[in-house]
Design a protein around this motif. Structure first.
Motif, mmCIF file in Angstrom:
data_model
loop_
_atom_site.group_PDB
_atom_site.id
_atom_site.type_symbol
_atom_site.label_atom_id
_atom_site.label_comp_id
_atom_site.label_asym_id
_atom_site.label_seq_id
_atom_site.Cartn_x
_atom_site.Cartn_y
_atom_site.Cartn_z
ATOM 1 N N PRO A 1 -4.194 25.903 -17.246
ATOM 2 C CA PRO A 1 -3.417 26.879 -16.472
ATOM 3 C C PRO A 1 -3.796 26.912 -14.995
ATOM 4 O O PRO A 1 -2.995 27.347 -14.165
ATOM 5 N N ARG A 2 -4.979 26.438 -14.647
ATOM 6 C CA ARG A 2 -5.393 26.416 -13.236
ATOM 7 C C ARG A 2 -4.586 25.401 -12.436
ATOM 8 O O ARG A 2 -4.563 25.449 -11.209
ATOM 9 N N LEU A 3 -3.893 24.496 -13.125
ATOM 10 C CA LEU A 3 -3.102 23.475 -12.444
ATOM 11 C C LEU A 3 -1.635 23.867 -12.274
ATOM 12 O O LEU A 3 -0.866 23.116 -11.678
ATOM 13 N N LEU A 4 -1.265 25.051 -12.749
ATOM 14 C CA LEU A 4 0.135 25.468 -12.666
ATOM 15 C C LEU A 4 0.636 25.576 -11.232
ATOM 16 O O LEU A 4 1.792 25.280 -10.953
ATOM 17 N N GLY A 5 -0.209 26.003 -10.306
ATOM 18 C CA GLY A 5 0.209 26.171 -8.926
ATOM 19 C C GLY A 5 -0.045 24.970 -8.044
ATOM 20 O O GLY A 5 0.067 25.062 -6.825
ATOM 21 N N VAL A 6 -0.379 23.828 -8.637
ATOM 22 C CA VAL A 6 -0.724 22.641 -7.854
ATOM 23 C C VAL A 6 0.518 21.784 -7.599
ATOM 24 O O VAL A 6 1.284 21.494 -8.511
ATOM 25 N N GLU A 7 0.692 21.400 -6.346
ATOM 26 C CA GLU A 7 1.758 20.475 -5.952
ATOM 27 C C GLU A 7 1.120 19.290 -5.243
ATOM 28 O O GLU A 7 0.320 19.470 -4.331
ATOM 29 N N VAL A 8 1.459 18.091 -5.666
ATOM 30 C CA VAL A 8 0.971 16.893 -4.995
ATOM 31 C C VAL A 8 1.873 16.671 -3.776
ATOM 32 O O VAL A 8 3.058 16.415 -3.920
ATOM 33 N N VAL A 9 1.289 16.772 -2.582
ATOM 34 C CA VAL A 9 2.048 16.652 -1.346
ATOM 35 C C VAL A 9 2.173 15.189 -0.935
ATOM 36 O O VAL A 9 3.259 14.722 -0.606
ATOM 37 N N GLU A 10 1.056 14.473 -0.947
ATOM 38 C CA GLU A 10 1.082 13.064 -0.589
ATOM 39 C C GLU A 10 -0.145 12.365 -1.141
ATOM 40 O O GLU A 10 -1.125 13.007 -1.496
ATOM 41 N N ALA A 11 -0.051 11.047 -1.212
ATOM 42 C CA ALA A 11 -1.165 10.222 -1.671
ATOM 43 C C ALA A 11 -1.285 9.033 -0.725
ATOM 44 O O ALA A 11 -0.264 8.465 -0.309
ATOM 45 N N HIS A 12 -2.510 8.690 -0.384
ATOM 46 C CA HIS A 12 -2.766 7.542 0.486
ATOM 47 C C HIS A 12 -3.777 6.627 -0.199
ATOM 48 O O HIS A 12 -4.943 6.997 -0.343
ATOM 49 N N VAL A 13 -3.318 5.468 -0.635
ATOM 50 C CA VAL A 13 -4.190 4.486 -1.263
ATOM 51 C C VAL A 13 -4.795 3.632 -0.152
ATOM 52 O O VAL A 13 -4.101 3.223 0.785
ATOM 53 N N SER A 14 -6.099 3.380 -0.260
ATOM 54 C CA SER A 14 -6.781 2.558 0.741
ATOM 55 C C SER A 14 -6.247 1.131 0.680
ATOM 56 O O SER A 14 -5.722 0.697 -0.351
ATOM 57 N N PRO A 15 -6.382 0.379 1.779
ATOM 58 C CA PRO A 15 -5.868 -0.998 1.804
ATOM 59 C C PRO A 15 -6.441 -1.895 0.699
ATOM 60 O O PRO A 15 -5.743 -2.791 0.222
ATOM 61 N N ASP A 16 -7.679 -1.632 0.254
ATOM 62 C CA ASP A 16 -8.238 -2.450 -0.831
ATOM 63 C C ASP A 16 -7.824 -1.935 -2.209
ATOM 64 O O ASP A 16 -8.140 -2.559 -3.222
ATOM 65 N N GLY A 17 -7.108 -0.817 -2.265
ATOM 66 C CA GLY A 17 -6.602 -0.287 -3.526
ATOM 67 C C GLY A 17 -7.635 0.408 -4.390
ATOM 68 O O GLY A 17 -7.343 0.779 -5.519
ATOM 69 N N ARG A 18 -8.816 0.626 -3.896
ATOM 70 C CA ARG A 18 -9.888 1.199 -4.715
ATOM 71 C C ARG A 18 -10.036 2.715 -4.600
ATOM 72 O O ARG A 18 -10.652 3.342 -5.452
ATOM 73 N N HIS A 19 -9.466 3.301 -3.564
ATOM 74 C CA HIS A 19 -9.579 4.753 -3.362
ATOM 75 C C HIS A 19 -8.219 5.320 -3.000
ATOM 76 O O HIS A 19 -7.404 4.657 -2.360
ATOM 77 N N CYS A 20 -7.994 6.569 -3.407
ATOM 78 C CA CYS A 20 -6.755 7.253 -3.080
ATOM 79 C C CYS A 20 -7.074 8.689 -2.711
ATOM 80 O O CYS A 20 -7.669 9.423 -3.502
ATOM 81 N N THR A 21 -6.688 9.068 -1.500
ATOM 82 C CA THR A 21 -6.818 10.458 -1.081
ATOM 83 C C THR A 21 -5.509 11.145 -1.412
ATOM 84 O O THR A 21 -4.434 10.719 -0.972
ATOM 85 N N VAL A 22 -5.604 12.199 -2.229
ATOM 86 C CA VAL A 22 -4.428 12.920 -2.688
ATOM 87 C C VAL A 22 -4.438 14.300 -2.046
ATOM 88 O O VAL A 22 -5.350 15.093 -2.284
ATOM 89 N N LYS A 23 -3.428 14.567 -1.241
ATOM 90 C CA LYS A 23 -3.321 15.872 -0.594
ATOM 91 C C LYS A 23 -2.510 16.770 -1.520
ATOM 92 O O LYS A 23 -1.419 16.404 -1.947
ATOM 93 N N VAL A 24 -3.069 17.945 -1.839
ATOM 94 C CA VAL A 24 -2.401 18.884 -2.735
ATOM 95 C C VAL A 24 -2.249 20.242 -2.062
ATOM 96 O O VAL A 24 -3.060 20.626 -1.222
ATOM 97 N N THR B 1 0.839 -1.201 0.000
ATOM 98 C CA THR B 1 0.000 0.000 0.000
ATOM 99 C C THR B 1 0.875 1.254 0.000
ATOM 100 O O THR B 1 0.604 2.196 -0.747
ATOM 101 N N LEU B 2 1.931 1.244 0.802
ATOM 102 C CA LEU B 2 2.840 2.393 0.836
ATOM 103 C C LEU B 2 3.568 2.576 -0.492
ATOM 104 O O LEU B 2 3.722 3.703 -0.971
ATOM 105 N N ARG B 3 4.007 1.474 -1.098
ATOM 106 C CA ARG B 3 4.684 1.561 -2.399
ATOM 107 C C ARG B 3 3.743 2.084 -3.472
ATOM 108 O O ARG B 3 4.129 2.936 -4.287
ATOM 109 N N VAL B 4 2.509 1.595 -3.485
ATOM 110 C CA VAL B 4 1.536 2.053 -4.474
ATOM 111 C C VAL B 4 1.213 3.521 -4.241
ATOM 112 O O VAL B 4 1.127 4.310 -5.192
#
Length: 120
Positions: free
Chosen positions: A28-51, A6-9
């Motif tokens: 252009p609205r995505l120019l200031g976006v930085e992906v800080v972290e991603a957390h995939v659920s244990p079943d691999g079906r959902h991912c919360t992406v902190k930006v 899960t951590l590797r994914v």
């Protein structure tokens, strides 16, 4: 999915989204976006992406709207790049870290150096 996988994914998803959003989108609205972290659920079906989104409240709202609009494109790109049984649904969450500006500038400078661009 075990915890190590899960951590590797999660890290792979974060890296790929950073690349796609930072260098391969035209919105252009995505120019200031930085992906800080991603957390995939244990079943691999959902991912919360902190930006983190550079700018004021308006830019942050527009950036989140652009991410929501690009959600299916981003998921499709992940599917082509990562060998996963299930490509997770993406859920974006705004990181309200007060040190975002300095961190983004640092990451941009590091990215420019790694691409061979010189900046004074």
């Amino acid at each position: 999915m075990d915890e190590r996988r899960t951590l590797r994914v999660s890290e792979a998803v974060r890296e790929e989204l950073t690349e796609i959003i930072g260098f391969e989108t035209d919105d252009p609205r995505l120019l200031g976006v930085e992906v800080v972290e991603a957390h995939v659920s244990p079943d691999g079906r959902h991912c919360t992406v902190k930006v983190a989104i550079r700018g004021g409240e308006r830019e942050q709202r527009e950036g989140m709207a652009a991410l929501d609009h690009a959600k299916h494109f981003l998921r499709h790109e992940l599917a082509t790049r990562l060998s996963l049984r299930h490509v997770p649904e993406l859920h974006f969450d705004l990181d309200r870290n007060p040190d975002v500006e300095n961190r983004i500038d640092f990451l941009l400078k590091r990215a420019r150096r790694s691409r061979g661009c010189n900046e004074s």
